[in-house]
Scaffold this motif. Structure first.
Motif, PDB file in Angstrom:
ATOM      1  N   ARG A 147       0.894  -1.230  -0.081  1.00 23.48           N
ATOM      2  CA  ARG A 147      -0.008  -0.014  -0.106  1.00 23.48           C
ATOM      3  C   ARG A 147       0.828   1.198   0.178  1.00 23.48           C
ATOM      4  O   ARG A 147       1.755   1.409   0.774  1.00 23.48           O
ATOM      5  CB  ARG A 147      -0.975   0.106   1.111  1.00 23.48           C
ATOM      6  N   GLU A 279      -5.401   5.741  -0.506  1.00 20.46           N
ATOM      7  CA  GLU A 279      -4.291   4.938  -0.889  1.00 20.46           C
ATOM      8  C   GLU A 279      -4.410   4.044  -2.508  1.00 20.46           C
ATOM      9  O   GLU A 279      -5.564   4.209  -2.814  1.00 20.46           O
ATOM     10  CB  GLU A 279      -4.208   3.724   0.306  1.00 20.46           C
ATOM     11  N   THR A 281      -2.921   0.614  -4.174  1.00 22.81           N
ATOM     12  CA  THR A 281      -2.359  -0.689  -3.964  1.00 22.81           C
ATOM     13  C   THR A 281      -1.693  -1.418  -4.910  1.00 22.81           C
ATOM     14  O   THR A 281      -1.811  -1.033  -6.174  1.00 22.81           O
ATOM     15  CB  THR A 281      -3.351  -1.746  -3.391  1.00 22.81           C
TER      16      THR A 281
END
Length: 469
Positions: A147, A279, A281
């Protein structure tokens, strides 16, 4: 090898592989017609409608087996002594001059079928990546993602690395756009940018010697990087020496493109704990492992080694990462019964195999790969399918094309390695009698100008494992 023999081995391998990993590798069995499916090569034809009864339908019928040709006899069991003799004979090649070591281990029994100097610890080159992959898959399920976050608070946007060195421009732009929206919601249209790259210590590894970033071999490990720090997007092109900083600078530019005014210099700072975040990923770790083994990516291999150290709670320095991988492999070796004397000279100094200080005996590599292929350790089975296939994929796509080695095409799977006088190959294959084996082969001590001949010699040794005669 006859085409029927090749088809038999492919079909057998497909069934075994798909049984071990039914969801992910159904495709392989489907394509090879080991069982029916949407991609089956042999198409089924719709039967015509039934017509009137023929006179012969009342005659005595023969059983199906009476109408089919008698099945061919199964291949005789491979004689280990003969296999060893044939493989060892290549030590007489001019480029080898005795510098040959190998080990072949039966995946079903753990028995060593053929060997030559199996306990001699040699430079493994990139076959070390197999051990790094095994170590990371022992510590992680493979489903985990890395992440990269951005926290937004009081006009400060902090870019927080979580180990993803595979960040793309698209994902970094997405992160910047979402962070800019969050800042706007907080009433900030002018911001400063900070970088929190404390997830991994990383950096360059002194053990790489001349095989480091300056030569384009690898990017120093970092908590984040844009496109692995490949400055020209080439595997062996120039590499960034400050990948996290470079990613942060591009992130700041993308924040500007998203409508914010970015002021000041990028500062190093730990992210506030309670600040709102957004975020993006990475792909799952299993995909990063697959990528690493297929193209022999040194940068992601080193990242994986650092992740092993992180999972074990050890220092995430280059030395700590190497030590963590070695500790993991020693534990694995003890579990599968590798003799202690085969581990006495084991030395792992990095995760990629770039260090000339690495030493791994073929006995260890072949034993680990036999365990991978045994079906007894599901966590490691992914490696079986991730390594390149002779003549078809990855770093083996252009190999096994010399006279006498073509029969290995499609049958031998392996991770290649080359480093200053060492040419190596380690992987799995199926013997003509149907037994699956793990193997490791090393040709060593040759001059660099003879590298092509040394690789060809490795191929010739490996091809002996699938010869029926």
């Amino acid at each position: 090898m006859a085409s029927s023999a090749r088809e038999r081995i492919w079909r057998t391998a497909a069934i075994v592989m798909c049984a071990a990993v039914p969801a992910s590798f159904y495709l392989l069995g489907d394509l090879t017609d080991a069982f029916p499916g949407v991609l089956t090569v042999r198409t089924e034809q719709e039967a015509p409608a039934a017509g009137p009864r023929a006179v012969s339908e009342d005659w005595e019928r023969l059983e199906a087996q009476d109408l089919l040709p008698a099945p061919t006899s199964p291949a005789p069991e491979v004689d280990p002594a003969d296999l060893e003799r044939r493989m060892a004979a290549h030590a007489e090649l001019p480029v080898v001059e005795g510098g040959l070591a190998f080990s072949v281990v039966d995946a079903g029994t753990g028995q060593i079928l053929a060997s030559r100097d199996p306990d001699t610890a040699l430079v493994p080159a990139s076959t070390l990546k197999l051990l790094t992959a095994a170590a990371v898959l022992r510590e992680y399920s493979g489903d985990e993602v890395l992440r990269t976050r951005a926290s937004v608070e009081d006009g400060v946007i902090t870019l927080i690395g979580g180990g993803d060195m595979t960040l793309t421009e698209e994902r970094l732009r997405t992160l910047a756009t979402e962070a800019a929206s969050l800042a706007t919601e907080q009433g900030a249209d002018e911001v400063t940018v900070a970088l929190d790259d404390t997830f991994l210590v990383g950096g360059s590894n002194e053990a790489w010697g001349n095989n480091g970033p300056a030569g384009g071999w690898v990017t120093p490990t970092a908590s984040l990087a844009l496109d692995e720090g490949w400055l020209d997007e080439e595997l062996y092109g120039p590499k960034s020496t400050t990948p996290a900083r470079d990613a942060a600078e591009r992130f700041a530019e993308l924040l500007g493109e998203a409508g914010l005014t970015v002021t000041g210099k990028i500062a190093a700072a730990e992210a506030p704990q309670e600040a709102p975040t957004v975020e993006v990923t990475s792909a799952p770790l299993e995909e990063i492992v697959r990528h690493t083994l297929l193209i022999s990516d040194n940068t992601t291999a080193e990242l994986l080694a650092h992740l092993v150290a992180h999972a074990r709670g050890e220092d995430t320095t280059p030395a700590g990462a190497a030590a963590a991988v070695e500790a993991e492999i020693r534990e694995l070796a003890a579990e599968i019964g590798v003799p202690e004397d085969a581990l006495e000279t084991l030395e792992i100094h990095d995760g990629s195999g770039l260090s000339r200080q690495n030493r791994v005996p073929p006995a260890l590599l072949s034993a680990v790969l036999a365990e991978v292929a045994s079906g007894e350790v599901p966590t490691l089975e992914q490696i079986l399918f991730d390594v390149p296939i002779a003549g078809l994929s990855g770093t083996l796509a252009d190999r096994f094309d010399a006279a006498g080695t073509e029969d290995a095409t499609g049958l031998v799977r392996g991770k290649t390695g080359y480093l200053g006088g060492a040419a190596t190959l380690a992987g799995v294959t199926v013997l003509p009698d149907g037994r699956t084996v793990g193997y490791a082969i090393a040709v060593h001590g040759f001059d660099g100008v003879d590298a092509p001949a040394a690789r060809a010699a490795v191929d010739a040794v490996a091809a002996e494992m699938v010869q029926e005669d």
